[in-house]
Scaffold this motif. Structure first.
Motif, PDB file in Angstrom:
ATOM      1  N   ALA A 158      -2.782   9.824  -6.519  1.00 53.52           N
ATOM      2  CA  ALA A 158      -3.537   9.573  -5.296  1.00 53.52           C
ATOM      3  C   ALA A 158      -4.450   8.372  -5.492  1.00 53.52           C
ATOM      4  O   ALA A 158      -4.863   8.064  -6.613  1.00 53.52           O
ATOM      5  N   ASP A 159      -4.761   7.699  -4.397  1.00 55.05           N
ATOM      6  CA  ASP A 159      -5.646   6.542  -4.541  1.00 55.05           C
ATOM      7  C   ASP A 159      -7.083   7.026  -4.771  1.00 55.05           C
ATOM      8  O   ASP A 159      -7.441   8.179  -4.524  1.00 55.05           O
ATOM      9  N   ASP A 160      -7.914   6.132  -5.292  1.00 54.03           N
ATOM     10  CA  ASP A 160      -9.267   6.492  -5.685  1.00 54.03           C
ATOM     11  C   ASP A 160     -10.086   7.074  -4.530  1.00 54.03           C
ATOM     12  O   ASP A 160     -10.854   8.011  -4.729  1.00 54.03           O
ATOM     13  N   ALA A 161      -9.946   6.530  -3.339  1.00 46.04           N
ATOM     14  CA  ALA A 161     -10.730   7.019  -2.199  1.00 46.04           C
ATOM     15  C   ALA A 161     -10.392   8.475  -1.889  1.00 46.04           C
ATOM     16  O   ALA A 161     -11.290   9.294  -1.652  1.00 46.04           O
ATOM     17  N   ASP A 162      -9.104   8.829  -1.910  1.00 45.63           N
ATOM     18  CA  ASP A 162      -8.699  10.221  -1.660  1.00 45.63           C
ATOM     19  C   ASP A 162      -9.200  11.151  -2.758  1.00 45.63           C
ATOM     20  O   ASP A 162      -9.680  12.252  -2.494  1.00 45.63           O
ATOM     21  N   GLU A 208     -15.722  15.141  -4.342  1.00 45.31           N
ATOM     22  CA  GLU A 208     -17.011  15.359  -3.685  1.00 45.31           C
ATOM     23  C   GLU A 208     -17.021  16.611  -2.823  1.00 45.31           C
ATOM     24  O   GLU A 208     -18.048  17.250  -2.656  1.00 45.31           O
ATOM     25  N   SER A 209     -15.878  17.012  -2.303  1.00 48.65           N
ATOM     26  CA  SER A 209     -15.824  18.230  -1.487  1.00 48.65           C
ATOM     27  C   SER A 209     -15.986  19.485  -2.330  1.00 48.65           C
ATOM     28  O   SER A 209     -16.221  20.563  -1.795  1.00 48.65           O
ATOM     29  N   GLN A 210     -15.884  19.369  -3.655  1.00 46.39           N
ATOM     30  CA  GLN A 210     -15.979  20.523  -4.549  1.00 46.39           C
ATOM     31  C   GLN A 210     -17.393  20.756  -5.072  1.00 46.39           C
ATOM     32  O   GLN A 210     -17.612  21.673  -5.846  1.00 46.39           O
ATOM     33  N   ARG A 211     -18.335  19.942  -4.673  1.00 46.16           N
ATOM     34  CA  ARG A 211     -19.713  20.093  -5.166  1.00 46.16           C
ATOM     35  C   ARG A 211     -20.317  21.391  -4.638  1.00 46.16           C
ATOM     36  O   ARG A 211     -20.585  21.534  -3.456  1.00 46.16           O
ATOM     37  N   LEU A 212     -20.580  22.322  -5.513  1.00 49.36           N
ATOM     38  CA  LEU A 212     -21.087  23.633  -5.116  1.00 49.36           C
ATOM     39  C   LEU A 212     -22.516  23.609  -4.588  1.00 49.36           C
ATOM     40  O   LEU A 212     -22.806  24.283  -3.612  1.00 49.36           O
ATOM     41  N   LEU A 267     -16.496   5.785 -12.226  1.00 48.45           N
ATOM     42  CA  LEU A 267     -17.042   5.146 -13.410  1.00 48.45           C
ATOM     43  C   LEU A 267     -16.538   3.711 -13.386  1.00 48.45           C
ATOM     44  O   LEU A 267     -15.318   3.484 -13.318  1.00 48.45           O
ATOM     45  N   ASN A 268     -17.445   2.769 -13.388  1.00 50.21           N
ATOM     46  CA  ASN A 268     -17.086   1.353 -13.272  1.00 50.21           C
ATOM     47  C   ASN A 268     -16.237   1.086 -12.036  1.00 50.21           C
ATOM     48  O   ASN A 268     -15.296   0.302 -12.067  1.00 50.21           O
ATOM     49  N   GLY A 269     -16.552   1.804 -10.949  1.00 47.40           N
ATOM     50  CA  GLY A 269     -15.856   1.598  -9.685  1.00 47.40           C
ATOM     51  C   GLY A 269     -14.466   2.206  -9.617  1.00 47.40           C
ATOM     52  O   GLY A 269     -13.715   1.942  -8.691  1.00 47.40           O
ATOM     53  N   GLN A 270     -14.102   3.023 -10.602  1.00 45.77           N
ATOM     54  CA  GLN A 270     -12.769   3.628 -10.634  1.00 45.77           C
ATOM     55  C   GLN A 270     -12.878   5.134 -10.782  1.00 45.77           C
ATOM     56  O   GLN A 270     -13.709   5.628 -11.522  1.00 45.77           O
ATOM     57  N   VAL A 271     -12.002   5.859 -10.076  1.00 43.91           N
ATOM     58  CA  VAL A 271     -11.885   7.303 -10.279  1.00 43.91           C
ATOM     59  C   VAL A 271     -10.796   7.550 -11.314  1.00 43.91           C
ATOM     60  O   VAL A 271     -10.989   8.257 -12.284  1.00 43.91           O
ATOM     61  N   VAL A 272      -9.637   6.946 -11.121  1.00 47.03           N
ATOM     62  CA  VAL A 272      -8.569   6.971 -12.117  1.00 47.03           C
ATOM     63  C   VAL A 272      -8.634   5.632 -12.855  1.00 47.03           C
ATOM     64  O   VAL A 272      -8.509   4.577 -12.227  1.00 47.03           O
ATOM     65  N   PRO A 273      -8.855   5.639 -14.164  1.00 46.74           N
ATOM     66  CA  PRO A 273      -8.960   4.383 -14.903  1.00 46.74           C
ATOM     67  C   PRO A 273      -7.716   3.505 -14.730  1.00 46.74           C
ATOM     68  O   PRO A 273      -6.596   4.008 -14.657  1.00 46.74           O
TER      69      PRO A 273
END
Length: 111
Positions: free
Chosen positions: A93-97, A103-107, A45-51
């Motif tokens: 963890a950093d945003d990329a990780d 994304e790996s959890q998308r069923l 969201l707005n380029g961030q995973v962790v605000p």
């Protein structure tokens, strides 16, 4: 094993209903609710995973997590968990990780 309290959904439904009731009491139409962010569909969201505000106040090396993990805190049910986190070195963890993990959890892609 449940990792998030099951009562949370019922609490949010009751809270949203109270918001709608209050909105109507103020003369509005009651079409109000809490925003929902489907993290699996859009992990950023707005380029961030962790605000950034979370990273600024609770990030690696800041005073708040150090105080929460400090061994000098009174022992309790989570004392061993705090010690383990402290020993292993607390880190967000950093945003990329995080994005890769989410994304790996998308069923739908796995079915």
């Amino acid at each position: 094993q449940e990792t998030f309290p099951g009562w949370h959904r019922a609490y949010l439904i009751a809270f949203e209903q109270s918001l709608r009731d209050a909105d109507r009491a103020l003369g509005n139409d009651g079409h109000i609710g809490l925003p929902y962010w489907d993290v699996l569909a859009r992990p950023e969201l707005n380029g961030q995973v962790v605000p950034s505000i979370v990273k600024e106040h609770f990030g690696n090396g800041t005073a708040v997590p150090r105080a929460l993990l400090d061994e000098s805190l009174p022992p309790g049910g989570a004392a061993h968990q705090r010690k383990r986190l402290w020993d292993e070195g607390y880190a967000i963890a950093d945003d990329a990780d995080l994005k890769r993990t989410i994304e790996s959890q998308r069923l739908p892609e796995k079915i």
